[in-house]
Design a protein around this motif. Structure first.
Motif, PDB file in Angstrom:
ATOM      1  N   UNK A 573       0.974  -1.090   0.080  1.00  0.00           N
ATOM      2  CA  UNK A 573       0.017  -0.058  -0.012  1.00  0.00           C
ATOM      3  C   UNK A 573       0.993   1.058   0.050  1.00  0.00           C
ATOM      4  N   UNK A 574       0.280   2.461  -0.527  1.00  0.00           N
ATOM      5  CA  UNK A 574       1.271   3.501  -0.619  1.00  0.00           C
ATOM      6  C   UNK A 574       0.778   4.188   0.740  1.00  0.00           C
ATOM      7  N   UNK A 575       1.922   5.160   0.935  1.00  0.00           N
ATOM      8  CA  UNK A 575       1.999   5.944   2.134  1.00  0.00           C
ATOM      9  C   UNK A 575       0.921   7.217   2.174  1.00  0.00           C
ATOM     10  N   UNK A 576       0.199   7.698   2.904  1.00  0.00           N
ATOM     11  CA  UNK A 576      -0.412   8.949   2.712  1.00  0.00           C
ATOM     12  C   UNK A 576       0.478  10.006   3.125  1.00  0.00           C
ATOM     13  N   UNK A 577       0.493  10.966   2.287  1.00  0.00           N
ATOM     14  CA  UNK A 577       1.403  12.095   2.546  1.00  0.00           C
ATOM     15  C   UNK A 577       0.905  12.941   3.622  1.00  0.00           C
ATOM     16  N   UNK A 578      -0.386  12.877   4.072  1.00  0.00           N
ATOM     17  CA  UNK A 578      -0.787  13.346   5.272  1.00  0.00           C
ATOM     18  C   UNK A 578      -0.565  12.952   6.510  1.00  0.00           C
ATOM     19  N   UNK A 579      -0.217  11.627   6.442  1.00  0.00           N
ATOM     20  CA  UNK A 579       0.204  10.695   7.472  1.00  0.00           C
ATOM     21  C   UNK A 579       1.737  10.551   7.687  1.00  0.00           C
ATOM     22  N   UNK A 580       2.548  10.664   6.615  1.00  0.00           N
ATOM     23  CA  UNK A 580       3.999  10.512   6.752  1.00  0.00           C
ATOM     24  C   UNK A 580       4.602  11.569   5.739  1.00  0.00           C
ATOM     25  N   UNK A 581       5.952  11.879   6.412  1.00  0.00           N
ATOM     26  CA  UNK A 581       6.731  12.659   5.435  1.00  0.00           C
ATOM     27  C   UNK A 581       8.172  12.223   5.423  1.00  0.00           C
ATOM     28  N   UNK A 582       8.743  12.682   4.515  1.00  0.00           N
ATOM     29  CA  UNK A 582      10.281  12.086   4.465  1.00  0.00           C
ATOM     30  C   UNK A 582      11.104  13.388   4.824  1.00  0.00           C
ATOM     31  N   UNK A 583      11.846  12.593   5.381  1.00  0.00           N
ATOM     32  CA  UNK A 583      12.989  13.521   6.294  1.00  0.00           C
ATOM     33  C   UNK A 583      14.395  13.182   6.153  1.00  0.00           C
ATOM     34  N   UNK A 584      15.448  13.826   6.099  1.00  0.00           N
ATOM     35  CA  UNK A 584      16.752  13.600   5.672  1.00  0.00           C
ATOM     36  C   UNK A 584      17.495  13.718   6.847  1.00  0.00           C
ATOM     37  N   UNK A 590      17.680   8.962   4.297  1.00  0.00           N
ATOM     38  CA  UNK A 590      16.212   9.476   4.258  1.00  0.00           C
ATOM     39  C   UNK A 590      15.413   8.534   5.186  1.00  0.00           C
ATOM     40  N   UNK A 591      14.426   9.223   5.986  1.00  0.00           N
ATOM     41  CA  UNK A 591      13.562   8.701   6.898  1.00  0.00           C
ATOM     42  C   UNK A 591      12.164   8.699   6.244  1.00  0.00           C
ATOM     43  N   UNK A 592      11.354   7.727   6.484  1.00  0.00           N
ATOM     44  CA  UNK A 592       9.826   8.130   6.495  1.00  0.00           C
ATOM     45  C   UNK A 592       9.420   8.390   7.962  1.00  0.00           C
ATOM     46  N   UNK A 593       8.928   9.626   8.212  1.00  0.00           N
ATOM     47  CA  UNK A 593       8.230   9.588   9.556  1.00  0.00           C
ATOM     48  C   UNK A 593       6.958   9.904   9.610  1.00  0.00           C
ATOM     49  N   UNK A 594       6.186   9.190  10.606  1.00  0.00           N
ATOM     50  CA  UNK A 594       4.708   9.380  10.465  1.00  0.00           C
ATOM     51  C   UNK A 594       4.612  10.924  11.392  1.00  0.00           C
TER      52      UNK A 594
END
Length: 611
Positions: A573-584, A590-594
């Motif tokens: 499933x794809x991540x929702x941009x509203x629930x997660x964000x990418x951070x460096x 790069x981390x996927x952050x809720x």
DNA sequence: CGCTTGTGTCATAAG
DNA sequence: GCCTTATGACACAAG
């Protein structure tokens, strides 16, 4: 001749018109003199005179060369000219004749010398040089009776005593008796007299003038002619050169033929101390220059001072300072009708009184810049009002004033042969620059300072200060103190001298200050312009940058979303941009952050696996 | 007659 | 402390 007079007359009308325009500060595109017919005519005459002079000079040089060659013989072997073996009574100059100096010991037995020898002697004594315009120091043009035909070349080297000798036919001092005899012989040669006649004519007048001193530019200065020799090089007293340089042979044209005869009649009375008044008297005998009473005093003073100088050839500045001319003014009573004050010509306060500024009373025109209070103050002086003015005129009397006299013939119907000397400036180098070519308005501006100096001069005169204002102001402090120490001045005199010095220096300082201020203003205005341009440029740059930044942000956002849309969890499933964000992180991973559990996630960062 | 400009002068500070 | 220089302020004349 009549034609010439007519041309001169219409030229005078033109000059009147030009004068009017000039007074209105209308730029004529050229100096006033350019429009002056008389001026142009005089220039033409000057040109002719110069050519004639040059011709004579070349002739003299040729004669010299002949004389030289006559004493040389061609060496057959070397092809060189070598000195002839000395005759039975040889000149000591067995060396090359060119090396002969004034010290040569003439032992010639014969009482006669050949013309060539005389010429050579002349050449050796007064080498002909191309220095006509480089005269230095006090120039004294000596009037010489035509019959005597004595001349002194303007190129004559330093022979102050000779130049000042009351007897114009005396040979230069320091000449050995033999040389003196040869000199006298030389002078009696008709060829030489003919050859030099023209220059003798030119020397039919006298003027004291300083040509290499800053003070010379000052209107007041020449009134203390001797007092301005402030350096050693001005010790040289050049005869004739000033007048010749200045008028350059124009004298004969200035002098009406009628007056020429009178000149010749009067000339024998003249001597080396011939003063300005005499000058005017001789050239314009019909003109009564009553300020000459002051000049008489000066003349008398000069007689003594000049002889003093003669006895003390090596000048020192203090010698000159001590030549106090102050007493000479005591008897001065100027006639204001002849010594016109400022004519508003702007050239100087000594310009022609030829009616160019009619309707101005002598005391009018602001009374030379005196304020009412000052006038009042002056009126309280013992010798107030008229005498003060006359004194001031005397103080202002100078060689330029001679031109005033020179222009007088115009009033009597003579063609005006006025000639303006190039004005020089003094003291402030900044001021000096470009004054000769300055527009007329500059001259007008100068006028006030002249009047101001006159005011101080009048004060100085009132207290009998024996120095010129220029000396007081411009001398270095050491020289100034030395000068002061040589005169016993009372308290008020001392105070006035120091005030004059302070005011004079402050005046220059104020001028400099204002000049600087104006330059600053101009510079700041320029700087302001460039800063405005810079600002415009930077603003444009800024808006461009903002625009670019927006563009890049937009681009970055689309890229971000593109990357985010490609992320999948374990189930695909794809991540929702509203629930997660990418951070460096700092190390580039790069981390996927809720988004919701930020604080928690931050603490649990290490438990997250890198993408 | 008031304004502007140019200039000289004084007082003062700074070098 | 004296002298010179710089500068602000003022007065005055002229345009």
């Amino acid at each position: 001749m009549m034609m010439e007079m007519e041309v001169a007359h219409s030229g005078q009308q033109d000059m009147d018109l030009i004068d009017i325009l000039w007074k209105q500060d209308i730029d004529l595109g050229a100096r006033r003199e350019v429009f002056d017919y008389n001026h142009r005519q005089k220039e033409h005459e000057l040109q002719k005179q110069r050519e004639l002079e040059e011709e004579k000079r070349l002739h003299l040089l040729q004669e010299q060369e002949k004389a030289l060659l006559a004493q040389l013989q061609l060496d057959e072997e070397t092809g060189e000219y070598v000195p002839r073996p000395p005759p039975s009574a040889p000149l000591q100059s067995a060396v090359t004749p060119l090396e002969v100096t004034q010290n040569v010991n003439f032992t010639e037995d014969g009482d006669t010398m050949s013309f060539d020898e005389c010429l050579q002697l002349l050449a050796e004594t007064f080498p002909v040089e191309e220095t006509e315009n480089t005269s230095v120091g006090l120039d004294t043009t000596v009037s010489v009776p035509g019959s005597n035909n004595i001349m002194r070349s303007p190129e004559q080297p330093a022979l102050p005593s000779a130049a000042l000798s009351p007897d114009p036919v005396s040979p230069p001092q320091g000449m050995s008796p033999d040389l003196e005899q040869a000199w006298m012989e030389l002078l009696s040669l008709p060829e030489l007299q003919q050859c030099l006649g023209m220059q003798i004519e030119e020397s039919l007048s006298t003027t004291y003038r300083l040509s290499n001193s800053p003070e010379v530019q000052n209107p007041n200065f020449p009134f203390y002619p001797m007092a301005s020799l402030t350096d050693g090089e001005t010790n040289t007293l050049n005869v004739c050169s000033e007048f010749i340089n200045t008028f350059d042979g124009s004298v004969p044209s200035i002098v009406p033929p009628d007056n020429l005869n009178q000149i010749e009649a009067k000339a024998p009375q003249l001597n080396a101390n011939f003063g300005a008044e005499s000058f005017c008297d001789i050239f314009y005998p019909n003109t009564v220059l009553e300020e000459s009473s002051g000049q008489h005093g000066l003349e008398g003073n000069e007689n003594t001072t000049m002889s003093d100088v003669t006895n003390k050839p090596p000048f020192t500045p203090m010698d000159l300072y001590s030549l106090s001319p102050g007493d000479a003014f005591d008897s001065s009573k100027a006639n204001v009708t002849t010594e016109m004050p400022d004519s508003d010509s702007g050239i100087s306060s000594n310009t022609s009184p030829n009616g160019s500024s009619p309707g101005k009373s002598v005391y009018g025109d602001g009374a030379f810049g005196y304020s009412d209070s000052e006038m009042e103050e002056m009126d309280h002086n013992p010798g107030s009002a008229e005498s003060d003015y006359s004194e001031m005129f005397s103080l202002n009397f100078q060689p330029d004033d001679l031109q005033t006299a020179v222009s007088i013939p115009e009033l009597t119907g003579q063609p005006q042969q006025q000639e303006k000397k190039p004005k020089q400036q003094n003291t402030d180098p900044a001021e000096e620059i470009g004054h000769n070519t300055a527009p007329f308005t500059k001259d007008k501006q100068k006028k006030r300072s002249d009047m101001r100096l006159s005011r101080d001069e009048q004060r100085a005169r009132a207290l009998k200060i024996p120095f010129t204002v220029d000396m007081i102001i411009n001398l270095p402090v050491d020289d100034f103190n030395e000068m002061m120490s040589k005169h016993q001045l009372n308290e008020s005199q001392l105070a006035l001298v120091r005030d004059i010095r302070r005011r004079g220096k402050n005046k220059v300082a104020a001028q400099n200050c204002r000049k600087r201020k104006m330059e600053n203003i101009v510079g700041l205005a320029g700087e302001l312009d460039s800063l405005k341009e810079e600002k415009e440029r930077l603003l444009g740059e800024k808006s461009q940058n903002i625009k670019n930044l927006k563009e890049m942000k937009k681009e970055l956002n689309s890229l971000y979303l593109e990357v985010f849309s490609m992320l999948r969890d374990e189930k695909g499933n794809s991540y929702s941009p509203s629930d997660y964000s990418l951070q460096q992180s700092t190390d580039g991973s790069i981390f996927l952050v809720p988004r919701i559990k930020k604080t928690f996630i931050k603490r649990e960062d290490n438990r997250l696996s890198p993408l």
